[in-house]
Scaffold this motif. Structure first.
Motif, PDB file in Angstrom:
ATOM      1  N   VAL A  24       0.837  -1.199   0.000  1.00 37.94           N
ATOM      2  CA  VAL A  24       0.000   0.000   0.000  1.00 37.94           C
ATOM      3  C   VAL A  24       0.873   1.251   0.000  1.00 37.94           C
ATOM      4  CG1 VAL A  24      -1.608   1.354   1.398  1.00 37.94           C
ATOM      5  CG2 VAL A  24      -2.002  -1.090   1.052  1.00 37.94           C
ATOM      6  N   ALA A  25       1.946   1.223   0.790  1.00 38.89           N
ATOM      7  CA  ALA A  25       2.839   2.383   0.881  1.00 38.89           C
ATOM      8  C   ALA A  25       3.549   2.658  -0.434  1.00 38.89           C
ATOM      9  CB  ALA A  25       3.858   2.159   1.991  1.00 38.89           C
ATOM     10  N   HIS A  26       3.701   1.641  -1.277  1.00 33.44           N
ATOM     11  CA  HIS A  26       4.347   1.821  -2.579  1.00 33.44           C
ATOM     12  C   HIS A  26       3.342   1.888  -3.726  1.00 33.44           C
ATOM     13  CE1 HIS A  26       8.454   1.910  -1.387  1.00 33.44           C
ATOM     14  NE2 HIS A  26       8.472   0.702  -0.883  1.00 33.44           N
ATOM     15  N   ALA A  27       2.062   2.013  -3.398  1.00 38.13           N
ATOM     16  CA  ALA A  27       1.003   2.092  -4.415  1.00 38.13           C
ATOM     17  C   ALA A  27       1.013   0.879  -5.339  1.00 38.13           C
ATOM     18  CB  ALA A  27       1.116   3.389  -5.222  1.00 38.13           C
ATOM     19  N   THR A  28       1.428  -0.257  -4.809  1.00 40.54           N
ATOM     20  CA  THR A  28       1.419  -1.513  -5.555  1.00 40.54           C
ATOM     21  C   THR A  28       0.059  -2.180  -5.368  1.00 40.54           C
ATOM     22  OG1 THR A  28       3.796  -1.833  -5.292  1.00 40.54           O
ATOM     23  CG2 THR A  28       2.487  -3.806  -5.734  1.00 40.54           C
ATOM     24  N   PRO A  29      -0.547  -2.680  -6.429  1.00 41.56           N
ATOM     25  CA  PRO A  29      -1.841  -3.351  -6.275  1.00 41.56           C
ATOM     26  C   PRO A  29      -1.763  -4.519  -5.293  1.00 41.56           C
ATOM     27  CG  PRO A  29      -1.445  -2.855  -8.584  1.00 41.56           C
ATOM     28  CD  PRO A  29      -0.162  -2.558  -7.854  1.00 41.56           C
ATOM     29  N   THR A  30      -2.837  -4.715  -4.547  1.00 38.46           N
ATOM     30  CA  THR A  30      -2.872  -5.776  -3.543  1.00 38.46           C
ATOM     31  C   THR A  30      -4.182  -6.546  -3.599  1.00 38.46           C
ATOM     32  OG1 THR A  30      -3.835  -4.350  -1.822  1.00 38.46           O
ATOM     33  CG2 THR A  30      -1.433  -4.453  -1.933  1.00 38.46           C
ATOM     34  N   VAL A  31      -4.066  -7.834  -3.277  1.00 37.75           N
ATOM     35  CA  VAL A  31      -5.216  -8.653  -2.917  1.00 37.75           C
ATOM     36  C   VAL A  31      -4.886  -9.176  -1.531  1.00 37.75           C
ATOM     37  CG1 VAL A  31      -6.600 -10.694  -3.418  1.00 37.75           C
ATOM     38  CG2 VAL A  31      -5.739  -9.280  -5.301  1.00 37.75           C
ATOM     39  N   THR A  32      -5.617  -8.700  -0.535  1.00 33.88           N
ATOM     40  CA  THR A  32      -5.309  -9.032   0.857  1.00 33.88           C
ATOM     41  C   THR A  32      -6.421  -9.885   1.436  1.00 33.88           C
ATOM     42  OG1 THR A  32      -4.161  -6.910   1.050  1.00 33.88           O
ATOM     43  CG2 THR A  32      -4.606  -8.102   3.080  1.00 33.88           C
ATOM     44  N   LEU A  33      -6.017 -11.007   2.029  1.00 34.69           N
ATOM     45  CA  LEU A  33      -6.948 -12.006   2.540  1.00 34.69           C
ATOM     46  C   LEU A  33      -7.164 -11.755   4.031  1.00 34.69           C
ATOM     47  CD1 LEU A  33      -5.644 -12.982  -0.097  1.00 34.69           C
ATOM     48  CD2 LEU A  33      -5.562 -15.268   0.851  1.00 34.69           C
ATOM     49  N   PHE A  34      -8.391 -11.352   4.381  1.00 35.92           N
ATOM     50  CA  PHE A  34      -8.669 -10.961   5.763  1.00 35.92           C
ATOM     51  C   PHE A  34      -9.424 -12.043   6.526  1.00 35.92           C
ATOM     52  CE2 PHE A  34      -7.498  -6.856   4.199  1.00 35.92           C
ATOM     53  CZ  PHE A  34      -6.941  -6.235   5.306  1.00 35.92           C
ATOM     54  N   GLY A  35      -9.106 -12.154   7.764  1.00 35.04           N
ATOM     55  CA  GLY A  35      -9.668 -13.064   8.728  1.00 35.04           C
ATOM     56  C   GLY A  35      -8.542 -13.396   9.689  1.00 35.04           C
ATOM     57  N   PRO A  36      -8.790 -13.260  10.965  1.00 38.43           N
ATOM     58  CA  PRO A  36     -10.048 -13.019  11.678  1.00 38.43           C
ATOM     59  C   PRO A  36     -10.390 -11.546  11.899  1.00 38.43           C
ATOM     60  CG  PRO A  36      -8.310 -13.525  13.231  1.00 38.43           C
ATOM     61  CD  PRO A  36      -7.701 -13.655  11.864  1.00 38.43           C
ATOM     62  N   VAL A  37      -9.465 -10.630  11.575  1.00 42.95           N
ATOM     63  CA  VAL A  37      -9.696  -9.199  11.798  1.00 42.95           C
ATOM     64  C   VAL A  37     -10.186  -8.579  10.490  1.00 42.95           C
ATOM     65  CG1 VAL A  37      -8.637  -7.012  12.458  1.00 42.95           C
ATOM     66  CG2 VAL A  37      -7.931  -9.128  13.579  1.00 42.95           C
ATOM     67  N   PRO A  38     -11.247  -7.782  10.506  1.00 44.24           N
ATOM     68  CA  PRO A  38     -11.812  -7.240   9.266  1.00 44.24           C
ATOM     69  C   PRO A  38     -10.987  -6.088   8.694  1.00 44.24           C
ATOM     70  CG  PRO A  38     -13.020  -6.396  11.148  1.00 44.24           C
ATOM     71  CD  PRO A  38     -12.038  -7.400  11.696  1.00 44.24           C
ATOM     72  N   PRO A  39     -11.114  -5.851   7.388  1.00 50.85           N
ATOM     73  CA  PRO A  39     -10.404  -4.729   6.772  1.00 50.85           C
ATOM     74  C   PRO A  39     -10.857  -3.377   7.283  1.00 50.85           C
ATOM     75  CG  PRO A  39     -11.877  -5.795   5.202  1.00 50.85           C
ATOM     76  CD  PRO A  39     -11.830  -6.674   6.405  1.00 50.85           C
ATOM     77  N   ALA A  40     -12.020  -3.317   7.913  1.00 52.15           N
ATOM     78  CA  ALA A  40     -12.478  -2.042   8.485  1.00 52.15           C
ATOM     79  C   ALA A  40     -11.511  -1.535   9.539  1.00 52.15           C
ATOM     80  CB  ALA A  40     -13.868  -2.199   9.092  1.00 52.15           C
ATOM     81  N   ARG A  41     -10.693  -2.405  10.110  1.00 54.34           N
ATOM     82  CA  ARG A  41      -9.748  -1.989  11.137  1.00 54.34           C
ATOM     83  C   ARG A  41      -8.307  -1.940  10.633  1.00 54.34           C
ATOM     84  NH1 ARG A  41     -12.140  -5.332  15.221  1.00 54.34           N
ATOM     85  NH2 ARG A  41     -10.104  -6.044  15.934  1.00 54.34           N
ATOM     86  N   TRP A  42      -7.955  -2.774   9.653  1.00 55.14           N
ATOM     87  CA  TRP A  42      -6.558  -2.849   9.225  1.00 55.14           C
ATOM     88  C   TRP A  42      -6.398  -2.843   7.711  1.00 55.14           C
ATOM     89  CZ3 TRP A  42      -2.084  -2.359  11.875  1.00 55.14           C
ATOM     90  CH2 TRP A  42      -2.173  -2.405  13.273  1.00 55.14           C
ATOM     91  N   GLY A  43      -7.469  -2.643   6.980  1.00 50.89           N
ATOM     92  CA  GLY A  43      -7.406  -2.775   5.539  1.00 50.89           C
ATOM     93  C   GLY A  43      -6.797  -1.590   4.819  1.00 50.89           C
ATOM     94  N   PRO A  44      -6.587  -1.750   3.506  1.00 48.87           N
ATOM     95  CA  PRO A  44      -6.005  -0.673   2.692  1.00 48.87           C
ATOM     96  C   PRO A  44      -7.013   0.448   2.481  1.00 48.87           C
ATOM     97  CG  PRO A  44      -6.733  -2.462   1.293  1.00 48.87           C
ATOM     98  CD  PRO A  44      -6.932  -2.936   2.711  1.00 48.87           C
ATOM     99  N   PRO A  45      -6.553   1.615   2.036  1.00 46.93           N
ATOM    100  CA  PRO A  45      -7.488   2.685   1.680  1.00 46.93           C
ATOM    101  C   PRO A  45      -8.385   2.239   0.526  1.00 46.93           C
ATOM    102  CG  PRO A  45      -5.214   3.478   1.738  1.00 46.93           C
ATOM    103  CD  PRO A  45      -5.143   1.996   1.801  1.00 46.93           C
ATOM    104  N   ALA A  46      -9.551   2.817   0.451  1.00 45.48           N
ATOM    105  CA  ALA A  46     -10.469   2.502  -0.648  1.00 45.48           C
ATOM    106  C   ALA A  46      -9.875   3.000  -1.962  1.00 45.48           C
ATOM    107  CB  ALA A  46     -11.824   3.155  -0.397  1.00 45.48           C
ATOM    108  N   HIS A  47      -9.507   2.074  -2.832  1.00 50.88           N
ATOM    109  CA  HIS A  47      -8.893   2.411  -4.122  1.00 50.88           C
ATOM    110  C   HIS A  47      -8.997   1.178  -5.020  1.00 50.88           C
ATOM    111  CE1 HIS A  47      -5.953   3.609  -7.162  1.00 50.88           C
ATOM    112  NE2 HIS A  47      -6.026   4.828  -6.669  1.00 50.88           N
ATOM    113  N   PRO A  48      -9.225   1.370  -6.327  1.00 50.83           N
ATOM    114  CA  PRO A  48      -9.340   0.208  -7.219  1.00 50.83           C
ATOM    115  C   PRO A  48      -8.124  -0.716  -7.216  1.00 50.83           C
ATOM    116  CG  PRO A  48     -10.129   2.188  -8.326  1.00 50.83           C
ATOM    117  CD  PRO A  48      -9.506   2.638  -7.031  1.00 50.83           C
ATOM    118  N   ARG A  49      -6.956  -0.193  -6.838  1.00 47.31           N
ATOM    119  CA  ARG A  49      -5.770  -1.060  -6.881  1.00 47.31           C
ATOM    120  C   ARG A  49      -5.655  -1.955  -5.642  1.00 47.31           C
ATOM    121  NH1 ARG A  49      -2.973   4.080  -6.585  1.00 47.31           N
ATOM    122  NH2 ARG A  49      -2.376   4.553  -4.434  1.00 47.31           N
TER     123      ARG A  49
END
Length: 322
Positions: free
Chosen positions: A253-278
């Motif tokens: 995220v810090a390098h603006a590299t596209p990501t697919v991040t697999l969440f569980g048990p903590v939701p992305p609402a607390r640790w996820g990337p900023p809202a962006h198509p990448r």
């Protein structure tokens, strides 16, 4: 002004890579607020290159504890820090650790056990980046949670344009099964894409299992915990990073590299990337135990086909870094 006379800001965030990167917006806000101060970050010594890359920290004061615990002591020398900032937790252990240094000013969240600290309330469900920026804003310090990008690394990527798979994470609950990563790797290689696997220190066996199942060449297996400069260059030059909720996802995220991040048990609402198509976070819920000893049920609801579909939806990088 001599170095000895320079006022100092001490910031406590003695946690991991992802934690430090999530705290970058707050650190930069402190840098802007105190331009004449030395900003000292109490954090694990191994994160010194990361802290330097933020442009917000002058020096790392080595400090760590097992898990997410608060260090017992800080090796602080000289006069008390002019300002101490608790970006580690909501107290009282982290509060009292800083209070023992007797700073004239301490910025921290409120807690019933330390009523002398008149900070803002702590909200358990708040996003990590937003949390620390709100803390500083409550003290009149402007902080922007979107201010999190790092400068492009100077060194060349060891695998420009590759899809980086990172199967490790700090707790078993956040580790997607190796055989599923291998299925993703096999499908991508079948499409003619290069796949590189990374792992942190102590994750050599995990990486080796994935490499064997996916039949990856040795050149595409980067285990053992890459030095930060090399890891940063790899991530900055990648087509995408696929991982669980762990430090490399925050670095991407810090390098603006596209990501697919697999969440569980903590939701992305607390640790996820900023809202962006990448950035595509995959999450099915419900929330579980982040310290569990086996992959969380929410994480296991994510399938290899879902990951491959998400990768297909990511925007194409026009010019992968060399």
């Amino acid at each position: 002004m001599s170095a000895a006379a320079r006022p100092r800001v001490l910031v406590l965030r003695a946690l991991g890579l992802g934690d430090l990167l999530a705290g970058v917006p707050a650190l930069r806000a402190l840098r802007r607020e105190f331009p004449g101060h030395e900003v000292v970050l109490a954090a694990p010594a191994g994160l010194a290159p990361v802290a330097a890359a933020t442009g917000a920290v002058d020096r790392v004061l080595p400090a760590s504890a097992p898990g997410r615990a608060v260090p017992r002591t800080l090796d602080w020398t000289g006069p008390p820090p002019d300002v101490a900032v608790d970006l580690h937790g909501n107290g009282p252990p982290s509060h009292r650790l800083l209070q023992r240094l007797r700073p004239p000013r301490l910025l921290a969240f409120a807690h019933p056990s330390t009523p002398e600290i008149e900070g803002p309330p702590w909200y358990a469900d708040e996003h990590e980046r937003d949390r620390w920026c709100r803390l500083l804003r409550s003290y009149g310090i402007d902080a922007d949670p979107t201010d999190l990008l790092l400068a492009r690394p100077r060194s060349a990527s060891p695998a420009p344009g590759a899809v980086v798979l990172h199967p490790g994470a700090g707790a078993p609950a956040r580790r997607w099964p190796v055989e599923r990563y291998a299925a993703v790797a096999g499908a991508l290689r079948g499409q003619g894409q290069r796949v590189v696997v990374t792992g942190g220190a102590g994750e050599e066996d995990l990486v080796a299992r994935l490499a064997k199942e996916a039949r990856l060449p040795d050149t595409d297996v980067l285990a053992g915990g890459l030095p930060f400069g090399r890891l940063s260059a790899l991530v900055a030059g990648a087509r995408a990073v696929v991982s669980g909720d762990t430090g490399i996802a925050h670095l991407a995220v810090a390098h603006a590299t596209p990501t697919v991040t697999l969440f569980g048990p903590v939701p992305p609402a607390r640790w996820g990337p900023p809202a962006h198509p990448r950035h595509i976070p995959l999450w099915h819920g419900p929330e579980g135990d982040p310290h569990g000893r086996s992959p969380d049920p929410a994480l296991l609801r994510v399938t290899p086909d879902e990951v491959l579909h998400a990768l297909d939806r990511l925007p194409t990088r026009p010019d992968p870094a060399p």
